[in-house]
Every structure is written in structure tokens, then in C-alpha cells.
Design an enzyme around this catalytic site. Structure first.
Site, PDB file in Angstrom:
ATOM      1  N   GLY A  88       4.027   1.781  -0.197  1.00 28.63           N
ATOM      2  CA  GLY A  88       3.598   2.655   0.860  1.00 28.63           C
ATOM      3  C   GLY A  88       3.209   1.698   1.967  1.00 28.63           C
ATOM      4  N   SER A 120       6.146  -3.142  -4.075  1.00 30.78           N
ATOM      5  CA  SER A 120       6.123  -3.098  -2.685  1.00 30.78           C
ATOM      6  C   SER A 120       4.530  -3.520  -2.055  1.00 30.78           C
ATOM      7  CB  SER A 120       6.510  -1.970  -2.071  1.00 30.78           C
ATOM      8  OG  SER A 120       6.987  -1.895  -0.772  1.00 30.78           O
ATOM      9  N   ALA A 121       3.926  -2.686  -1.385  1.00 29.96           N
ATOM     10  CA  ALA A 121       2.476  -2.567  -1.076  1.00 29.96           C
ATOM     11  C   ALA A 121       1.585  -3.087  -2.375  1.00 29.96           C
ATOM     12  CB  ALA A 121       1.955  -1.457  -0.318  1.00 29.96           C
ATOM     13  N   HIS A 157      10.719  -6.837  -0.424  1.00 32.66           N
ATOM     14  CA  HIS A 157      11.789  -6.380   0.174  1.00 32.66           C
ATOM     15  C   HIS A 157      12.280  -7.400   1.068  1.00 32.66           C
ATOM     16  CE1 HIS A 157      10.593  -2.320  -0.535  1.00 32.66           C
ATOM     17  NE2 HIS A 157       9.343  -2.612   0.043  1.00 32.66           N
ATOM     18  N   GLU A 192      15.184  -6.898  -2.927  1.00 35.96           N
ATOM     19  CA  GLU A 192      14.998  -5.657  -3.791  1.00 35.96           C
ATOM     20  C   GLU A 192      15.868  -5.774  -4.911  1.00 35.96           C
ATOM     21  OE1 GLU A 192      16.198  -2.446  -1.032  1.00 35.96           O
ATOM     22  OE2 GLU A 192      14.138  -2.714   0.041  1.00 35.96           O
TER      23      GLU A 192
END
Lengths: 230, 230
Positions: A88, A120-121, A157, A192
Site C-alpha cells: 500500500g 511492497s511497502a 517494484h 516484480e
């Protein structure tokens, strides 16, 4: 430590977390996983976000509960046999970790060896700072410093420069070079579909892609799947 | 106020500042322009960065000096008959504005009507906050709040979603929607080649493109060149 750090939760064209399901099933099998939904992708509320990994893990026989489903963050940390911090916005995540009081509890639990997965985050917080996030700084944070479970920063990413692009914005590589005008820790760019595993001192690049390693004053290098080398 | 706020300094395939040279020549003609190089694109030092607009403006008969070429920021502000804040990293700019003490001097001068031009990072600071920058947060900042010369945030280098892309990252529009989960001010997305002029209460979209206007809870709308309408 027992870390599994994924560039993304979702690879284009495949369902949420499916591309590395064999890995997280091993990581979490038989354990109660506490999910941290604080990064709120698209501003989604904590309960709605929690439903997504809950149903995916339930289908694999793994119980997952959102940290907000416990009486308190302290109670969640007491019961946690695994952690999953979803993606997020990294700034929103950073702020809520501090405001809820979860931050030191999560830190202690992970340093004691409770299996951790982030995407991710949820992996930006594993390095010394969140200063190599790609996210928009949509809320104030108490600090850009992070958990420092790893001695290097991550860039999830990771995107290679697009040849022939006419957009004058910086490439990801240029942004990381700017970071190195101010900081000395290496940065690991994870494409990714890639993830890292780590015990805190030994790190493995996993998945189909090499990782891209940035160190100050040096040309970036590729590190193929296997032991992470700088 | 007399603001000229450009999405970018450089449009693909044309020299630095050339695409809007007629405008800044009008804006700055006969004035001593103080350049603020604090955003340090690619980590470039202040003097090296200053040479770029200095030579471009000199060719148009306009004298430009870097803020660091004066005895102090206060002396620069005393002599400034125009301001140009160049692009680079918005966090680095934000931090140096505070650390050098230039921030309140610049603010007072601009509010008193001294012509201001900014590009990229130099326009992020014109709104209530830098929370809609695209830049990587490579250094700590004292705050994400900014000069609030305008009642809305800006998003420079605004990029439309690319149809058919396989990258799972958020579009710019999604990022701004996430911003609106926490904030109520509108955001104006300026495409490369666009600029705004403003006296603080009336704003004009200039250049060949429409601007994209984001307000909380509403679908984004296009605003063609001309008066900015929400």
C-alpha cells in the site's frame, strides 16, 4: 530472523500472492499469522484489506487475523506466530506502526525469530530507512528511519529504464543514485516476481529475476538468484 | 503574488527552459533573478546547477545569480527582483529551505509580489504541502507542509495511465486518490509542457495541454488552457 520479502503481492495476470504460494505455505504452515493492514492500498480500510489475504491463506489451511481483530496490538503480538505486512502506501504504514504502538512489538517479535513476510511497502520498512520507497508521501511520518532488520535499503517494484521514453522524469536508477548522494548503505532493487529471504546476516535472491544492486560511487550490478552479493 | 509554475524545465527534444522562454523573459525582464539550486538534480552541487539557468538567462539579457553567491540568504532576498526555484528532489529542496533560513525570506518576498518562477520541485512547494510530489524521499524533512501560496496541491510531470501496461504499480491518478483519503485540498496535475500563472487567487492554465483536476470524492476532470476551474 526469518524474513521473506517480496517485491509485490501480485504478479500481472495471476491472483493475489499466488506466484509465491509454495513459499508462504512453508513459511507459515501451522502458524497463526497476524496481518498488518496499515499501508491501506487505495485508502482501503483495515478490515476490508484484511479479507484479501485472509481468504487466500484460509484456502491453504492457514489462519490469518488482522492486528485490529485482537484486543490490542500487544495481544496480537503475544499471539502472533507469523507476521504478514501487506503493501500500500509506505508513509501511511510508517505512521500507523508508530501511532498504534505496534512498532516495537513487531520489531521484538521479528528479531526473536517469528517468521515475517512483507510485500511492497511491507518490505520498505525492513531496511535502515524508507527513503527508497516509490510511494507518494501522502501523510506526515515521524521519521523516515525504519526497522533496520537488514543492513541495506530495498527498492520494490524495481523498473528498468524504458528505452526511447520521452518522459523527462528520472529513471529509478537515477533516483537511487541521488539517494547515494546522502547515504552510504547499498540499495537492492527487486523486480516484480522477485523476493529475498534473510536471517538478518545471510540473504538469498529468489524468483525468476536477478536483483539490481546499487552501491555509492559504483556502477550498479546484477545479482542472479542465489546468495546476495554486493 | 506573481507566480509562474512550470511542470518541467525541459521538454523532450528542446533545450533547458526554451519551451517557455517568451514567458520568463516577460516575467523577469530587467530584473535581478535569484536562483535557488537547493533541489540538486542528480545530487549536483549548487554552483554547478546554477550555471545552467545562468547561461540560458544571460543569453536573453537577464542576470541570474545563485542564492549562495550572496553574502547570506538574507542579502539574496534583499536584492532579489525575481526568484527561480529549479527542479530536482523536492525533499532535498524542502530541507535546505529550512536549514539555510531562506524559507521565511522567500515567502515574504513572494507574498510581497516579487515575480516567482518554479519548475518541478520548485512548484511542489507552492501549494499547502509537498505530499503530492513524485520524488523519492531521499532525505528527512522537518515537515511536508509547504508555502501555501496556492489553495491546492500541484502534481508536476503529470502522467496519464498507460493502457496495456503490465506493471502493477499505482497510476498517478490512483496515488492522488490515496492522498485524498487523508486531505481535502484539490490537486492540479500539470502535464509536461504546461504551466500555471497565478496572483494567488486567480489561476491560469497555460501551454498546449489541459490540466487534470482532482478533488476528493469526485471524478477527475480536465481543465483546458485558460482560467483554472474546479
Amino acid at each position: 530472523m526469518n524474513l521473506m520479502l517480496a517485491s509485490t503481492s501480485t504478479v500481472h495476470g495471476s491472483p493475489y500472492l499466488s506466484y509465491l504460494s509454495a513459499e508462504w505455505i512453508k513459511h507459515f504452515s501451522g502458524r497463526l499469522v497476524v496481518f498488518v493492514p496499515y499501508a491501506r492500498p487505495m485508502g482501503m480500510n483495515w478490515d476490508a484489506y484484511t479479507q484479501i489475504p485472509k481468504s487466500v491463506m484460509a484456502a491453504a489451511g492457514i489462519e490469518l487475523r488482522g492486528v485490529q481483530e485482537f484486543a490490542s496490538p500487544a495481544e496480537a503480538a503475544r499471539q502472533a506466530e507469523g507476521w504478514f505486512v501487506g503493501g500500500g502506501n509506505t508513509f501511511v504504514l510508517r505512521r500507523s506502526l508508530r501511532e498504534t504502538g505496534l512498532e516495537p512489538l513487531l520489531d521484538e517479535s521479528v528479531r526473536n525469530g517469528t517468521p515475517y513476510m512483507g510485500s511492497s511497502a511491507g518490505i520498505n520498512i525492513a531496511g535502515p530507512s524508507i527513503e527508497t520507497t516509490n510511494d507518494m508521501p501522502i501523510v506526515e511520518v515521524p521519521t523516515l528511519q525504519a526497522m533496520a532488520w537488514l543492513p541495506f535499503n530495498l527498492n520494490p517494484h524495481y523498473l528498468d529504464p524504458q528505452p526511447g521514453g520521452s518522459h523527462m522524469g528520472e529513471t529509478r536508477e537515477q533516483r537511487i543514485a541521488e539517494f547515494h548522494a546522502y547515504h552510504s548503505q547499498p540499495v537492492v532493487g527487486l523486480r516484480e516476481g522477485s523476493w529475498l529471504t534473510s536471517n538478518g546476516s545471510e540473504h538469498q535472491v529468489c524468483g525468476p529475476h536477478s536483483a539490481r544492486i546499487f552501491s555509492p560511487g559504483q556502477a550498479a550490478v546484477e545479482c542472479p538468484p542465489g546468495p546476495l552479493r554486493f
